[in-house]
Design a protein around this motif. Structure first.
Motif, mmCIF file in Angstrom:
data_model
loop_
_atom_site.group_PDB
_atom_site.id
_atom_site.type_symbol
_atom_site.label_atom_id
_atom_site.label_comp_id
_atom_site.label_asym_id
_atom_site.label_seq_id
_atom_site.Cartn_x
_atom_site.Cartn_y
_atom_site.Cartn_z
ATOM 1 N N GLN A 186 -10.072 0.404 27.056
ATOM 2 C CA GLN A 186 -10.288 -1.028 26.841
ATOM 3 C C GLN A 186 -11.468 -1.296 25.921
ATOM 4 O O GLN A 186 -11.513 -2.330 25.251
ATOM 5 N N ALA A 187 -12.395 -0.385 25.860
ATOM 6 C CA ALA A 187 -13.580 -0.563 25.016
ATOM 7 C C ALA A 187 -13.327 -0.210 23.549
ATOM 8 O O ALA A 187 -14.170 -0.481 22.694
ATOM 9 N N LEU A 188 -12.175 0.367 23.244
ATOM 10 C CA LEU A 188 -11.880 0.781 21.874
ATOM 11 C C LEU A 188 -11.596 -0.419 20.976
ATOM 12 O O LEU A 188 -11.075 -1.438 21.420
ATOM 13 N N SER A 189 -11.907 -0.271 19.714
ATOM 14 C CA SER A 189 -11.590 -1.294 18.716
ATOM 15 C C SER A 189 -10.107 -1.172 18.330
ATOM 16 O O SER A 189 -9.446 -0.184 18.672
ATOM 17 N N ILE A 190 -9.624 -2.143 17.602
ATOM 18 C CA ILE A 190 -8.232 -2.089 17.137
ATOM 19 C C ILE A 190 -8.016 -0.863 16.257
ATOM 20 O O ILE A 190 -7.005 -0.177 16.378
ATOM 21 N N ASN A 191 -8.957 -0.565 15.379
ATOM 22 C CA ASN A 191 -8.821 0.609 14.504
ATOM 23 C C ASN A 191 -8.786 1.901 15.316
ATOM 24 O O ASN A 191 -8.024 2.822 15.000
ATOM 25 N N GLN A 192 -9.609 1.971 16.359
ATOM 26 C CA GLN A 192 -9.608 3.163 17.212
ATOM 27 C C GLN A 192 -8.292 3.269 17.981
ATOM 28 O O GLN A 192 -7.781 4.375 18.180
ATOM 29 N N LEU A 193 -7.733 2.148 18.398
ATOM 30 C CA LEU A 193 -6.436 2.178 19.081
ATOM 31 C C LEU A 193 -5.351 2.687 18.130
ATOM 32 O O LEU A 193 -4.473 3.454 18.533
ATOM 33 N N ASP A 194 -5.431 2.277 16.866
ATOM 34 C CA ASP A 194 -4.485 2.786 15.871
ATOM 35 C C ASP A 194 -4.646 4.296 15.696
ATOM 36 O O ASP A 194 -3.654 5.032 15.629
ATOM 37 N N ASP A 195 -5.887 4.755 15.638
ATOM 38 C CA ASP A 195 -6.145 6.191 15.513
ATOM 39 C C ASP A 195 -5.606 6.946 16.732
ATOM 40 O O ASP A 195 -5.038 8.026 16.600
ATOM 41 N N LEU A 196 -5.788 6.357 17.903
ATOM 42 C CA LEU A 196 -5.295 6.981 19.132
ATOM 43 C C LEU A 196 -3.781 7.071 19.136
ATOM 44 O O LEU A 196 -3.217 8.066 19.596
ATOM 45 N N GLU A 237 -5.446 -21.128 9.839
ATOM 46 C CA GLU A 237 -5.254 -19.685 9.946
ATOM 47 C C GLU A 237 -6.456 -18.898 9.448
ATOM 48 O O GLU A 237 -6.636 -17.744 9.807
ATOM 49 N N GLU A 238 -7.266 -19.494 8.622
ATOM 50 C CA GLU A 238 -8.438 -18.823 8.075
ATOM 51 C C GLU A 238 -9.675 -18.999 8.953
ATOM 52 O O GLU A 238 -10.688 -18.350 8.701
ATOM 53 N N SER A 239 -9.592 -19.828 9.963
ATOM 54 C CA SER A 239 -10.770 -20.083 10.792
ATOM 55 C C SER A 239 -11.134 -18.843 11.598
ATOM 56 O O SER A 239 -10.262 -18.093 12.044
ATOM 57 N N PRO A 240 -12.419 -18.620 11.792
ATOM 58 C CA PRO A 240 -12.872 -17.448 12.558
ATOM 59 C C PRO A 240 -12.340 -17.433 13.993
ATOM 60 O O PRO A 240 -12.011 -16.377 14.518
ATOM 61 N N ILE A 241 -12.251 -18.591 14.598
ATOM 62 C CA ILE A 241 -11.754 -18.653 15.984
ATOM 63 C C ILE A 241 -10.294 -18.232 16.041
ATOM 64 O O ILE A 241 -9.889 -17.462 16.905
ATOM 65 N N TYR A 242 -9.499 -18.727 15.097
ATOM 66 C CA TYR A 242 -8.080 -18.357 15.033
ATOM 67 C C TYR A 242 -7.931 -16.856 14.828
ATOM 68 O O TYR A 242 -7.119 -16.206 15.485
ATOM 69 N N GLN A 243 -8.719 -16.305 13.925
ATOM 70 C CA GLN A 243 -8.662 -14.872 13.646
ATOM 71 C C GLN A 243 -9.062 -14.056 14.878
ATOM 72 O O GLN A 243 -8.473 -13.020 15.169
ATOM 73 N N GLU A 244 -10.055 -14.535 15.614
ATOM 74 C CA GLU A 244 -10.496 -13.848 16.818
ATOM 75 C C GLU A 244 -9.396 -13.844 17.881
ATOM 76 O O GLU A 244 -9.166 -12.828 18.543
ATOM 77 N N ILE A 245 -8.705 -14.964 18.024
ATOM 78 C CA ILE A 245 -7.606 -15.053 18.988
ATOM 79 C C ILE A 245 -6.494 -14.084 18.598
ATOM 80 O O ILE A 245 -5.945 -13.376 19.448
ATOM 81 N N LEU A 246 -6.166 -14.041 17.323
ATOM 82 C CA LEU A 246 -5.133 -13.106 16.849
ATOM 83 C C LEU A 246 -5.535 -11.660 17.117
ATOM 84 O O LEU A 246 -4.723 -10.845 17.552
ATOM 85 N N GLU A 247 -6.793 -11.339 16.858
ATOM 86 C CA GLU A 247 -7.284 -9.978 17.053
ATOM 87 C C GLU A 247 -7.236 -9.582 18.526
ATOM 88 O O GLU A 247 -6.821 -8.475 18.866
ATOM 89 N N LYS A 248 -7.638 -10.496 19.405
ATOM 90 C CA LYS A 248 -7.591 -10.203 20.841
ATOM 91 C C LYS A 248 -6.163 -9.965 21.302
ATOM 92 O O LYS A 248 -5.904 -9.067 22.100
ATOM 93 N N GLY A 249 -5.228 -10.772 20.798
ATOM 94 C CA GLY A 249 -3.824 -10.602 21.164
ATOM 95 C C GLY A 249 -3.269 -9.279 20.659
ATOM 96 O O GLY A 249 -2.537 -8.586 21.369
ATOM 97 N N ALA A 250 -3.624 -8.914 19.436
ATOM 98 C CA ALA A 250 -3.168 -7.651 18.865
ATOM 99 C C ALA A 250 -3.735 -6.475 19.648
ATOM 100 O O ALA A 250 -3.031 -5.503 19.945
ATOM 101 N N LYS A 251 -5.004 -6.568 19.988
ATOM 102 C CA LYS A 251 -5.643 -5.486 20.742
ATOM 103 C C LYS A 251 -4.988 -5.332 22.108
ATOM 104 O O LYS A 251 -4.693 -4.217 22.540
ATOM 105 N N LYS A 252 -4.738 -6.450 22.770
ATOM 106 C CA LYS A 252 -4.108 -6.405 24.092
ATOM 107 C C LYS A 252 -2.736 -5.751 24.016
ATOM 108 O O LYS A 252 -2.394 -4.903 24.840
ATOM 109 N N GLY A 253 -1.959 -6.119 23.011
ATOM 110 C CA GLY A 253 -0.630 -5.546 22.845
ATOM 111 C C GLY A 253 -0.668 -4.052 22.567
ATOM 112 O O GLY A 253 0.088 -3.274 23.153
ATOM 113 N N LYS A 254 -1.556 -3.630 21.688
ATOM 114 C CA LYS A 254 -1.678 -2.210 21.362
ATOM 115 C C LYS A 254 -2.145 -1.417 22.582
ATOM 116 O O LYS A 254 -1.644 -0.324 22.844
#
Length: 74
Positions: free
Chosen positions: A43-53, A2-19
């Motif tokens: 689609q170009a927004l970051s997760i933080n920007q999606l939260d702000d939106l 769960e701490e691996s960078p690849i795992y974190q990247e996959i989680l982030e992409k999934g979260a971004k897609k959902g948001k």
């Protein structure tokens, strides 16, 4: 694992897609069809920007408010 960078990247992409899917659905319901140009900008927004939106969306009265908000994010 769960701490691996690849795992974190996959989680982030999934979260971004959902948001992004939720925000797109909300914007479409409120304003109708969203132009492909605006969709690309979303689609170009970051997760933080999606939260702000997700907060800013409540203040929008028309689709041009979204365009202005997106311009200010660049």
């Amino acid at each position: 694992m769960e701490e691996s960078p690849i795992y974190q990247e996959i989680l982030e992409k999934g979260a971004k897609k959902g948001k992004l899917q939720i925000l797109t659905r909300q914007l479409s319901r409120r304003f109708g069809t969203i132009s492909s140009q605006l969709q690309q900008q979303l689609q170009a927004l970051s997760i933080n920007q999606l939260d702000d939106l997700s907060d800013a969306l409540f203040d929008f009265s028309e689709i041009s408010d979204l365009a202005v908000w997106l311009q200010n994010q660049q």
